[in-house]
Enzyme design. Structure first.
Site, PDB file in Angstrom:
ATOM      1  N   THR A 156       0.818  -1.217   0.000  1.00 17.04           N
ATOM      2  CA  THR A 156       0.000   0.000   0.000  1.00 17.04           C
ATOM      3  C   THR A 156       0.848   1.262   0.000  1.00 17.04           C
ATOM      4  OG1 THR A 156      -0.171   0.067   2.419  1.00 17.04           O
ATOM      5  CG2 THR A 156      -1.856  -1.188   1.232  1.00 17.04           C
ATOM      6  N   ASP A 157       0.203   2.360  -0.382  1.00 13.76           N
ATOM      7  CA  ASP A 157       0.846   3.666  -0.334  1.00 13.76           C
ATOM      8  C   ASP A 157       0.498   4.345   0.991  1.00 13.76           C
ATOM      9  OD1 ASP A 157      -1.772   4.614  -0.607  1.00 13.76           O
ATOM     10  OD2 ASP A 157      -1.514   5.183  -2.705  1.00 13.76           O
ATOM     11  N   ALA A 158       0.840   5.602   1.132  1.00 15.11           N
ATOM     12  CA  ALA A 158       0.605   6.326   2.384  1.00 15.11           C
ATOM     13  C   ALA A 158      -0.876   6.441   2.721  1.00 15.11           C
ATOM     14  CB  ALA A 158       1.234   7.717   2.310  1.00 15.11           C
ATOM     15  N   VAL A 193      -3.916   2.474   0.319  1.00 14.49           N
ATOM     16  CA  VAL A 193      -4.462   1.906  -0.918  1.00 14.49           C
ATOM     17  C   VAL A 193      -3.331   1.187  -1.648  1.00 14.49           C
ATOM     18  CG1 VAL A 193      -5.422   2.546  -3.176  1.00 14.49           C
ATOM     19  CG2 VAL A 193      -6.225   3.693  -1.107  1.00 14.49           C
TER      20      VAL A 193
END
Length: 143
Positions: free
Chosen positions: A25-27, A30
């Protein structure tokens, strides 16, 4: 009876289960868009393995490897941390030296991402195109 005859052709549709982890995931929590390509790669590898095609063994035996030469990916909905996904692989086209598959990432019955991936068979040292070995072709062709 030959050993090749004992190994079934891959199913028309192969499903690979996958869980989304922090590293995916990203920050914002997601799944980072490029990670879908990793998910698709894992599913294709397991699809080939289910058909009796081990990629390390293929390289050692024939000098051939598969490389991705084209991708077209469409993102529809986000996957998030801890989601249980199913990554689908369907063979679309099989040529003498190339293979195209359709891939989809599902969360339950919700389509999240879809792609068309074209793969070429090349010599592992020169990266020149070569024919897909005949035993591999036969394993990737439904009866």
């Amino acid at each position: 009876m030959s050993q090749t005859a004992l190994i079934p052709a891959p199913p028309l549709l192969h499903m690979h289960p996958l869980r989304v982890y922090w590293e995916d995931t990203d920050a914002g929590g997601v799944v980072f868009y490029a990670n879908y390509l990793k998910f698709f790669e894992r599913a294709r590898t397991e699809w080939l393995r289910a058909a009796g095609v081990g990629q390390h063994e293929l390289r050692e035996r024939t000098g051939a490897i598969f490389i991705v030469i084209d991708t077209r990916v469409r993102y529809l909905r986000p996957a998030r941390l801890d989601d249980a996904l199913q990554i689908a692989v369907t063979r679309a086209e099989l040529g003498r030296a190339t293979l195209t598959v359709h891939q989809h990432a599902w969360r339950g019955d919700e389509l999240l991402c879809e792609g068309n991936i074209q793969i070429a068979c090349v010599d592992h040292t020169s990266f020149r195109p070569q024919r897909i070995p005949s035993d591999v072709l036969s394993r990737l062709t439904p009866p």
